[in-house]
Design a protein around this motif. Sequence first.
Motif, PDB file in Angstrom:
ATOM      1  N   LEU A  10    -112.616 -63.591  -8.598  1.00 55.70           N
ATOM      2  CA  LEU A  10    -111.577 -62.670  -8.131  1.00 55.70           C
ATOM      3  C   LEU A  10    -112.172 -61.573  -7.265  1.00 55.70           C
ATOM      4  CD1 LEU A  10    -108.722 -61.573  -8.062  1.00 55.70           C
ATOM      5  CD2 LEU A  10    -109.140 -60.466 -10.270  1.00 55.70           C
ATOM      6  N   GLU A  11    -113.314 -61.017  -7.675  1.00 52.99           N
ATOM      7  CA  GLU A  11    -113.919 -59.956  -6.864  1.00 52.99           C
ATOM      8  C   GLU A  11    -114.315 -60.468  -5.486  1.00 52.99           C
ATOM      9  OE1 GLU A  11    -117.851 -57.117  -6.617  1.00 52.99           O
ATOM     10  OE2 GLU A  11    -117.155 -57.714  -8.612  1.00 52.99           O
ATOM     11  N   ILE A  12    -114.871 -61.663  -5.426  1.00 50.53           N
ATOM     12  CA  ILE A  12    -115.257 -62.243  -4.130  1.00 50.53           C
ATOM     13  C   ILE A  12    -114.029 -62.432  -3.246  1.00 50.53           C
ATOM     14  CG2 ILE A  12    -116.173 -64.323  -3.023  1.00 50.53           C
ATOM     15  CD1 ILE A  12    -117.992 -64.569  -5.588  1.00 50.53           C
ATOM     16  N   ALA A  13    -112.956 -62.967  -3.831  1.00 47.98           N
ATOM     17  CA  ALA A  13    -111.716 -63.177  -3.068  1.00 47.98           C
ATOM     18  C   ALA A  13    -111.159 -61.847  -2.571  1.00 47.98           C
ATOM     19  CB  ALA A  13    -110.692 -63.892  -3.944  1.00 47.98           C
ATOM     20  N   GLN A  14    -111.165 -60.834  -3.412  1.00 48.86           N
ATOM     21  CA  GLN A  14    -110.648 -59.521  -3.025  1.00 48.86           C
ATOM     22  C   GLN A  14    -111.472 -58.918  -1.886  1.00 48.86           C
ATOM     23  OE1 GLN A  14    -110.948 -57.817  -6.983  1.00 48.86           O
ATOM     24  NE2 GLN A  14    -108.726 -57.703  -7.198  1.00 48.86           N
ATOM     25  N   LEU A  70    -113.344 -60.434   0.409  1.00 43.32           N
ATOM     26  CA  LEU A  70    -113.112 -61.137   1.673  1.00 43.32           C
ATOM     27  C   LEU A  70    -111.735 -60.817   2.233  1.00 43.32           C
ATOM     28  CD1 LEU A  70    -114.722 -64.589   0.804  1.00 43.32           C
ATOM     29  CD2 LEU A  70    -115.629 -62.840   2.347  1.00 43.32           C
ATOM     30  N   SER A  71    -110.760 -60.686   1.351  1.00 43.84           N
ATOM     31  CA  SER A  71    -109.407 -60.338   1.796  1.00 43.84           C
ATOM     32  C   SER A  71    -109.373 -58.948   2.415  1.00 43.84           C
ATOM     33  CB  SER A  71    -108.443 -60.410   0.610  1.00 43.84           C
ATOM     34  OG  SER A  71    -107.145 -60.014   0.988  1.00 43.84           O
ATOM     35  N   ARG A  72    -110.065 -57.998   1.778  1.00 45.73           N
ATOM     36  CA  ARG A  72    -110.090 -56.636   2.315  1.00 45.73           C
ATOM     37  C   ARG A  72    -110.740 -56.572   3.689  1.00 45.73           C
ATOM     38  NH1 ARG A  72    -111.190 -55.056  -3.199  1.00 45.73           N
ATOM     39  NH2 ARG A  72    -113.432 -55.060  -2.777  1.00 45.73           N
ATOM     40  N   GLU A  73    -111.637 -57.521   3.965  1.00 40.19           N
ATOM     41  CA  GLU A  73    -112.310 -57.530   5.260  1.00 40.19           C
ATOM     42  C   GLU A  73    -111.554 -58.346   6.303  1.00 40.19           C
ATOM     43  OE1 GLU A  73    -116.478 -57.873   5.491  1.00 40.19           O
ATOM     44  OE2 GLU A  73    -116.842 -57.074   3.475  1.00 40.19           O
ATOM     45  N   GLY A  74    -110.360 -58.822   5.934  1.00 37.53           N
ATOM     46  CA  GLY A  74    -109.495 -59.449   6.928  1.00 37.53           C
ATOM     47  C   GLY A  74    -109.341 -60.947   6.826  1.00 37.53           C
ATOM     48  N   GLU A 102     -99.517 -60.933 -10.651  1.00 37.59           N
ATOM     49  CA  GLU A 102     -99.321 -59.604 -11.220  1.00 37.59           C
ATOM     50  C   GLU A 102    -100.490 -58.689 -10.878  1.00 37.59           C
ATOM     51  OE1 GLU A 102     -98.612 -59.817 -15.393  1.00 37.59           O
ATOM     52  OE2 GLU A 102     -97.015 -61.316 -15.216  1.00 37.59           O
ATOM     53  N   LYS A 103    -101.703 -59.227 -10.895  1.00 35.21           N
ATOM     54  CA  LYS A 103    -102.894 -58.392 -10.720  1.00 35.21           C
ATOM     55  C   LYS A 103    -103.237 -58.149  -9.257  1.00 35.21           C
ATOM     56  CE  LYS A 103    -107.672 -57.964 -12.353  1.00 35.21           C
ATOM     57  NZ  LYS A 103    -107.448 -56.750 -13.152  1.00 35.21           N
ATOM     58  N   GLU A 104    -103.082 -59.175  -8.407  1.00 36.64           N
ATOM     59  CA  GLU A 104    -103.492 -59.077  -7.008  1.00 36.64           C
ATOM     60  C   GLU A 104    -102.510 -59.845  -6.129  1.00 36.64           C
ATOM     61  OE1 GLU A 104    -104.738 -57.533  -4.310  1.00 36.64           O
ATOM     62  OE2 GLU A 104    -106.483 -57.223  -5.606  1.00 36.64           O
ATOM     63  N   PRO A 105    -101.314 -59.287  -5.914  1.00 32.81           N
ATOM     64  CA  PRO A 105    -100.283 -59.997  -5.142  1.00 32.81           C
ATOM     65  C   PRO A 105    -100.652 -60.222  -3.670  1.00 32.81           C
ATOM     66  CG  PRO A 105     -99.612 -57.733  -5.590  1.00 32.81           C
ATOM     67  CD  PRO A 105    -100.834 -57.980  -6.406  1.00 32.81           C
ATOM     68  N   ALA A 106    -101.667 -59.503  -3.170  1.00 31.05           N
ATOM     69  CA  ALA A 106    -102.042 -59.653  -1.761  1.00 31.05           C
ATOM     70  C   ALA A 106    -102.712 -60.990  -1.479  1.00 31.05           C
ATOM     71  CB  ALA A 106    -102.957 -58.510  -1.343  1.00 31.05           C
ATOM     72  N   LEU A 107    -103.268 -61.616  -2.496  1.00 27.82           N
ATOM     73  CA  LEU A 107    -103.942 -62.898  -2.297  1.00 27.82           C
ATOM     74  C   LEU A 107    -102.921 -64.033  -2.279  1.00 27.82           C
ATOM     75  CD1 LEU A 107    -107.021 -62.468  -4.675  1.00 27.82           C
ATOM     76  CD2 LEU A 107    -106.984 -62.275  -2.183  1.00 27.82           C
ATOM     77  N   GLY A 108    -103.131 -64.982  -1.358  1.00 25.60           N
ATOM     78  CA  GLY A 108    -102.256 -66.144  -1.302  1.00 25.60           C
ATOM     79  C   GLY A 108    -102.468 -67.045  -2.503  1.00 25.60           C
ATOM     80  N   ARG A 109    -101.434 -67.773  -2.896  1.00 24.99           N
ATOM     81  CA  ARG A 109    -101.512 -68.644  -4.067  1.00 24.99           C
ATOM     82  C   ARG A 109    -100.906 -69.998  -3.719  1.00 24.99           C
ATOM     83  NH1 ARG A 109     -99.504 -63.926  -5.153  1.00 24.99           N
ATOM     84  NH2 ARG A 109     -97.371 -64.690  -5.328  1.00 24.99           N
ATOM     85  N   GLU A 110    -101.574 -71.058  -4.148  1.00 27.44           N
ATOM     86  CA  GLU A 110    -101.078 -72.417  -3.893  1.00 27.44           C
ATOM     87  C   GLU A 110    -101.393 -73.291  -5.099  1.00 27.44           C
ATOM     88  OE1 GLU A 110     -99.362 -75.458  -3.134  1.00 27.44           O
ATOM     89  OE2 GLU A 110     -99.176 -74.043  -1.445  1.00 27.44           O
ATOM     90  N   ALA A 111    -100.348 -73.900  -5.671  1.00 30.40           N
ATOM     91  CA  ALA A 111    -100.508 -74.692  -6.888  1.00 30.40           C
ATOM     92  C   ALA A 111    -101.016 -76.100  -6.611  1.00 30.40           C
ATOM     93  CB  ALA A 111     -99.185 -74.758  -7.647  1.00 30.40           C
ATOM     94  N   ASP A 112    -100.836 -76.591  -5.388  1.00 28.49           N
ATOM     95  CA  ASP A 112    -101.290 -77.937  -5.036  1.00 28.49           C
ATOM     96  C   ASP A 112    -102.683 -77.853  -4.414  1.00 28.49           C
ATOM     97  OD1 ASP A 112    -101.452 -80.177  -2.724  1.00 28.49           O
ATOM     98  OD2 ASP A 112    -100.299 -80.926  -4.431  1.00 28.49           O
TER      99      ASP A 112
END
Length: 438
Positions: free
Chosen positions: A336-340, A342-346, A362-372
């Motif tokens: 999660l920290e790595i994803a956050q 990289l996301s903050r850097e664009g 709930e915790k980090e709605p800015a990150l994209g999510r894909e179930a497949d």
Amino acid sequence: MKVSVIGLGYLGATHAVAMAELGHEVVGLEPDPKKLEALKAGVLPFHEPGLDEALSRVLKTGKITFQAEHNHHSASADLHFICVGTPQRSGSDAADTSYVMAAAKALAPHLRPDAVVAGKSTVPVGTATELQKVMTEITGFDVNLAWNPEFLREGTALEDSLRPDRIVVGAWNEHSVEVIKAAYAPILNLGTPFLVLDVPTAELVKVAANAFLATKISFINAMAEVAEVSGADAVSLAKAIGYDERIGNKFLRTGIGFGGGCLPKDIRGFMARAEELGVGSAVEFLKDVDAINLRRRDKVVALAKSELGDVRGKRVTMLGISFKPDSDDLRDSPALEIAQRLSREGAEVTVHDPVSLSALAEKEPALGREADLVEAVREADLVILGTEWKQYKDADPHALGAVVANKTVIDGRNVLDVAAWQSAGWKVIALGRSIQNG
């Protein structure tokens, strides 16, 4: 026996179900109304394999009930387990024991003199002495307080509860020992070791065990840092030294390090308590253990930047976001920290995880999510494996390679079949290994 379990988070809910599975009459106490109603309905507020089925079983038998606060029902218990959290204190490395103290104070007015209170929460050494003093002042009699540390692993918590490798009890009197021993009788009859210790030692067991495991993980990741600049292979190194029975191969996997709600906060709390006791230098090495662990996250971010250049607008897929497989726990998750970051850097980060996407929303709605899984990697410029779910180990690299924009994967857990992925045209970057090119 009649047993109360105070605090129905991860530890408490698991322990309450386990006690009911052993045949005891269990009353669980939880002040959070949302969590309480969910448990009454047979719904766990977290993911843990096998525990939901067990909860349904004991609810049907009537062996377990749940309530918000103490009353005559909980007051009649022979044994009370305190299972509340001890998070890292805000602005400090020390453990916050205020929830344990509050639970003890709330229980004290309802205690019978012959009842036993067993702490299971992970606490700084010396906490039990303070708790007993406070509870004795409230009750007017010497409270039978003991410490019975937990050794659960997320993903195997129920199995660890019903078939533990040892049961540890620290107590000031034999009555407390006998009552706790009776509670675990079905487990002890299977031959499980039962260790009776003094109370301070029992308090130390869990934090000492976690400090050792964290040290072992960080040791092999320190070796990975050396391997990465010398051309050596830290995975092969771990295998070679693991054959030595004095070392063993468990917890010798290189990768992005440990996380979760226990190891990071426990080693920091241990250091803080040692400082309070005037022996901080004895565990000063844990600062390096913590630093090595955090550097592994930095390494993955640096590798991503090395591969992508400017990460802005680049599509990154994170495979797994929980801190470990078979769990939806995002606390201090390296992935999660790595994803956050990289996301903050664009970067445009999309996350796939078999069970944690709702928790992530709930915790980090800015990150994209894909179930497949296939859709998650579609058009990705970089794929990062952050949690070693079996689904990723077994994934078809040809099928995934057909939809990505760039066949590059950072294996943050060293679990992929490197040869298979390379034969499918992937560039595999694995921490601690010199196998960069596909």
